[in-house]
Scaffold this motif. Structure first.
Motif, PDB file in Angstrom:
ATOM      1  N   ALA A   1      22.987  23.283  43.707  1.00  0.00           N
ATOM      2  CA  ALA A   1      24.102  24.044  44.272  1.00  0.00           C
ATOM      3  C   ALA A   1      24.931  24.689  43.162  1.00  0.00           C
ATOM      4  O   ALA A   1      25.315  25.860  43.257  1.00  0.00           O
ATOM      5  N   ALA A   2      25.200  23.942  42.103  1.00  0.00           N
ATOM      6  CA  ALA A   2      25.991  24.479  40.995  1.00  0.00           C
ATOM      7  C   ALA A   2      25.269  25.623  40.282  1.00  0.00           C
ATOM      8  O   ALA A   2      25.911  26.555  39.801  1.00  0.00           O
ATOM      9  N   LEU A   3      23.956  25.549  40.228  1.00  0.00           N
ATOM     10  CA  LEU A   3      23.168  26.604  39.595  1.00  0.00           C
ATOM     11  C   LEU A   3      22.929  27.786  40.530  1.00  0.00           C
ATOM     12  O   LEU A   3      22.473  28.840  40.099  1.00  0.00           O
ATOM     13  N   GLY A   4      23.179  27.578  41.826  1.00  0.00           N
ATOM     14  CA  GLY A   4      22.951  28.626  42.807  1.00  0.00           C
ATOM     15  C   GLY A   4      21.473  28.869  43.075  1.00  0.00           C
ATOM     16  O   GLY A   4      21.068  29.994  43.373  1.00  0.00           O
ATOM     17  N   ILE A   5      20.684  27.789  42.967  1.00  0.00           N
ATOM     18  CA  ILE A   5      19.245  27.890  43.226  1.00  0.00           C
ATOM     19  C   ILE A   5      18.840  26.827  44.233  1.00  0.00           C
ATOM     20  O   ILE A   5      19.626  25.935  44.574  1.00  0.00           O
ATOM     21  N   SER A   6      17.618  26.916  44.712  1.00  0.00           N
ATOM     22  CA  SER A   6      17.133  25.949  45.690  1.00  0.00           C
ATOM     23  C   SER A   6      16.867  24.599  45.024  1.00  0.00           C
ATOM     24  O   SER A   6      16.706  24.511  43.806  1.00  0.00           O
ATOM     25  N   LEU A   7      16.805  23.572  45.835  1.00  0.00           N
ATOM     26  CA  LEU A   7      16.484  22.238  45.342  1.00  0.00           C
ATOM     27  C   LEU A   7      15.115  22.215  44.658  1.00  0.00           C
ATOM     28  O   LEU A   7      14.996  21.703  43.536  1.00  0.00           O
ATOM     29  N   PRO A   8      14.064  22.794  45.283  1.00  0.00           N
ATOM     30  CA  PRO A   8      12.769  22.839  44.578  1.00  0.00           C
ATOM     31  C   PRO A   8      12.845  23.632  43.270  1.00  0.00           C
ATOM     32  O   PRO A   8      12.176  23.280  42.290  1.00  0.00           O
ATOM     33  N   GLY A   9      13.662  24.671  43.242  1.00  0.00           N
ATOM     34  CA  GLY A   9      13.824  25.450  42.023  1.00  0.00           C
ATOM     35  C   GLY A   9      14.451  24.627  40.908  1.00  0.00           C
ATOM     36  O   GLY A   9      14.027  24.698  39.744  1.00  0.00           O
TER      37      GLY A   9
ATOM     38  N   THR B   1      20.244  24.118  32.573  1.00  0.00           N
ATOM     39  CA  THR B   1      19.832  23.338  33.747  1.00  0.00           C
ATOM     40  C   THR B   1      20.093  21.862  33.511  1.00  0.00           C
ATOM     41  O   THR B   1      20.669  21.176  34.369  1.00  0.00           O
ATOM     42  N   VAL B   2      19.704  21.352  32.359  1.00  0.00           N
ATOM     43  CA  VAL B   2      19.928  19.934  32.053  1.00  0.00           C
ATOM     44  C   VAL B   2      21.423  19.649  31.976  1.00  0.00           C
ATOM     45  O   VAL B   2      21.898  18.640  32.521  1.00  0.00           O
ATOM     46  N   ARG B   3      22.187  20.524  31.346  1.00  0.00           N
ATOM     47  CA  ARG B   3      23.641  20.331  31.249  1.00  0.00           C
ATOM     48  C   ARG B   3      24.271  20.280  32.645  1.00  0.00           C
ATOM     49  O   ARG B   3      25.085  19.403  32.951  1.00  0.00           O
ATOM     50  N   THR B   4      23.896  21.191  33.503  1.00  0.00           N
ATOM     51  CA  THR B   4      24.438  21.232  34.866  1.00  0.00           C
ATOM     52  C   THR B   4      24.037  19.986  35.634  1.00  0.00           C
ATOM     53  O   THR B   4      24.853  19.400  36.356  1.00  0.00           O
ATOM     54  N   TRP B   5      22.812  19.554  35.485  1.00  0.00           N
ATOM     55  CA  TRP B   5      22.314  18.347  36.152  1.00  0.00           C
ATOM     56  C   TRP B   5      23.092  17.120  35.682  1.00  0.00           C
ATOM     57  O   TRP B   5      23.484  16.281  36.496  1.00  0.00           O
TER      58      TRP B   5
END
Length: 92
Positions: free
Chosen positions: A48-56, A32-36
């Motif tokens: 979006a890159a993780l395929g999860i919601s913004l709150p997630g 998650t940190v790497r993607t961010w």
């Protein structure tokens, strides 16, 4: 920068910086940190890159903050140290 980050001292420092995230287990904190960071610390793009919601995505980063004992989403932030650490280890 690449010459500095390519040293063994920088590699050791980088592993120390990332160890808490690696040891966090199934929370996907490191990815998650790497993607961010790859998304220039933009939460909507990371979600979006993780395929999860913004709150997630925000919740995952909040968990990563807890693991690190440092802030990612508010100043002062650990994002630059983590970016340098991942860059030193070739994972960004």
């Amino acid at each position: 920068l690449d010459a500095v980050l390519g040293t063994s001292v920088a590699g050791t420092w980088a592993r120390v910086q990332l160890r808490p995230l690696e040891q966090a287990g199934p929370t996907a904190a490191l990815e998650t940190v790497r993607t961010w960071l790859r998304a220039d610390a933009r939460l909507p793009a990371a979600a979006a890159a993780l395929g999860i919601s913004l709150p997630g995505a925000r919740k995952r980063l909040t968990r990563a903050e807890d693991v690190l004992g440092r802030s990612l989403l508010t100043a002062p932030s650990a994002k630059y140290e983590l970016w340098l650490a991942m860059r030193a280890l070739g994972s960004l």
